[in-house]
Structures are given as structure tokens and as C-alpha cells.
Design a protein around this motif. Structure first.
Motif, short mmCIF file in Angstrom:
data_model
loop_
_atom_site.label_atom_id
_atom_site.label_comp_id
_atom_site.label_asym_id
_atom_site.label_seq_id
_atom_site.Cartn_x
_atom_site.Cartn_y
_atom_site.Cartn_z
N SER A 20 0.84 -1.20 0.00
CA SER A 20 0.00 0.00 0.00
C SER A 20 0.87 1.25 0.00
CB SER A 20 -0.90 0.02 1.23
OG SER A 20 -1.77 -1.10 1.22
N SER A 22 0.20 4.02 1.45
CA SER A 22 0.19 4.61 2.79
C SER A 22 -0.65 3.73 3.70
CB SER A 22 -0.39 6.02 2.75
OG SER A 22 -1.78 5.95 2.45
N GLU A 24 -3.05 4.79 5.48
CA GLU A 24 -4.44 5.22 5.28
C GLU A 24 -5.08 4.47 4.11
OE1 GLU A 24 -2.29 8.46 7.38
OE2 GLU A 24 -1.88 7.40 5.52
N GLN A 25 -4.33 4.30 3.03
CA GLN A 25 -4.86 3.57 1.88
C GLN A 25 -5.22 2.14 2.28
OE1 GLN A 25 -2.08 2.71 -1.24
NE2 GLN A 25 -3.65 1.98 -2.65
N TYR A 26 -4.33 1.50 3.02
CA TYR A 26 -4.57 0.13 3.46
C TYR A 26 -5.81 0.07 4.37
CZ TYR A 26 -3.97 -4.28 5.97
OH TYR A 26 -4.17 -5.52 6.52
N ASP A 28 -8.27 2.17 4.53
CA ASP A 28 -9.47 2.54 3.78
C ASP A 28 -10.02 1.39 2.95
OD1 ASP A 28 -9.43 5.06 4.85
OD2 ASP A 28 -8.51 6.02 3.10
N GLU A 29 -9.21 0.36 2.70
CA GLU A 29 -9.68 -0.79 1.93
C GLU A 29 -10.69 -1.63 2.72
OE1 GLU A 29 -6.74 -3.19 -0.14
OE2 GLU A 29 -5.36 -1.49 -0.09
#
Length: 146
Positions: A20, A22, A24-26, A28-29
Motif C-alpha cells: 500500500s 500509505s 491510510e490507503q490500506y 481505507d480498503e
């Protein structure tokens, strides 16, 4: 219980996390589970068509202890969590998940006592038969002898 989404394997998530861009991206999944121990206990009870009285009887735990754990008033220690898993007729995978959610260490096949418990779960033993096997092998039983 409401439909519970399929959980991803830890190994899969461990591959996705560093890939990921970031954290946050991880996050948010939506792959991180918010499942609680009590949710899991009720889920397993429903999946195995059991009542709490059945769990109390099969686990060997005191009814008040079981009800307090199910209500979230208390968290089980490791042996109580294992006994609950027997009471809920958990598979090895379900037992390991229950132990993780209880915040205690999973069964580890390199430890003699744990190896015996794993073998018993895999061979369909109940809690009483597992205690008999632990006793026979000179290990501490799940339900202490008086």
C-alpha cells in the motif's frame, strides 16, 4: 447474526500492507476486522446450532463465567478460551481465531501441551476426552482437578 463478510487470510493481508502507498490507503480498503470476541462467540454458537447452556455444559466452565464472557464483562484466560472453544465445537482454525480475539496466545504445535490439544481438536475429542489425554500424557488439564 448479521451476515459477516469473508475474512481475508493474514498472509494475504501481510502481502497487501507493505504494497500500500500509505497506511491510510490500506485501512481505507476495509480489510481490518473490527470483530469483537463476543460477536465471534455468538457467531460460532449460531453456526454450530448451540445454546449458551450447551456451551456451559460442554466447556466445563461455570455458567456465570460463560455468561460474563459472552456479555463482554470479562475476558477469558487462555485455558478458559480453549475450554470455550471446545464448548462451541470449534475447529482448529476457529479455536485459533477465538484465542486471538481473546487476546491470548494461539495453540503452538512446538509446545508439548498445545500439541496434545491440537491433536485432540483435530481428532474430534471433546473437552473431557482432551483432559483425559492431557492427564494421561502428564500435562496440566484444562479443568483443574480438585
Amino acid at each position: 447474526m448479521a451476515d459477516i463478510p469473508e475474512e481475508h487470510l493474514t498472509e494475504e493481508l501481510l502481502d497487501r500492507l507493505p504494497a500500500s502507498a500509505s497506511i491510510e490507503q490500506y485501512l481505507d480498503e476495509g480489510l481490518v476486522s473490527a470483530r469483537t470476541l463476543t460477536d465471534y462467540l455468538f457467531d460460532r454458537m449460531e453456526a454450530h446450532d448451540l445454546r449458551r447452556a450447551d456451551v456451559v455444559r460442554a466447556s466445563g466452565l461455570n455458567a456465570t463465567v460463560v455468561y460474563d464472557i459472552f456479555s463482554g464483562k470479562s475476558r477469558p484466560g487462555r485455558d478458559h478460551a480453549i475450554m470455550l472453544a471446545f464448548g462451541l465445537k470449534c475447529t482448529l482454525r476457529e479455536t485459533q481465531r477465538l484465542l486471538r480475539l481473546a487476546g491470548v496466545s494461539e495453540l503452538w504445535c512446538k509446545q508439548r501441551r498445545d500439541a496434545i490439544i491440537i491433536w485432540c481438536i483435530r481428532n474430534g475429542f471433546d473437552r473431557i476426552a482432551t483432559d483425559d489425554e492431557l492427564y494421561r500424557m502428564g500435562e496440566t488439564t484444562l479443568l483443574p482437578a480438585d
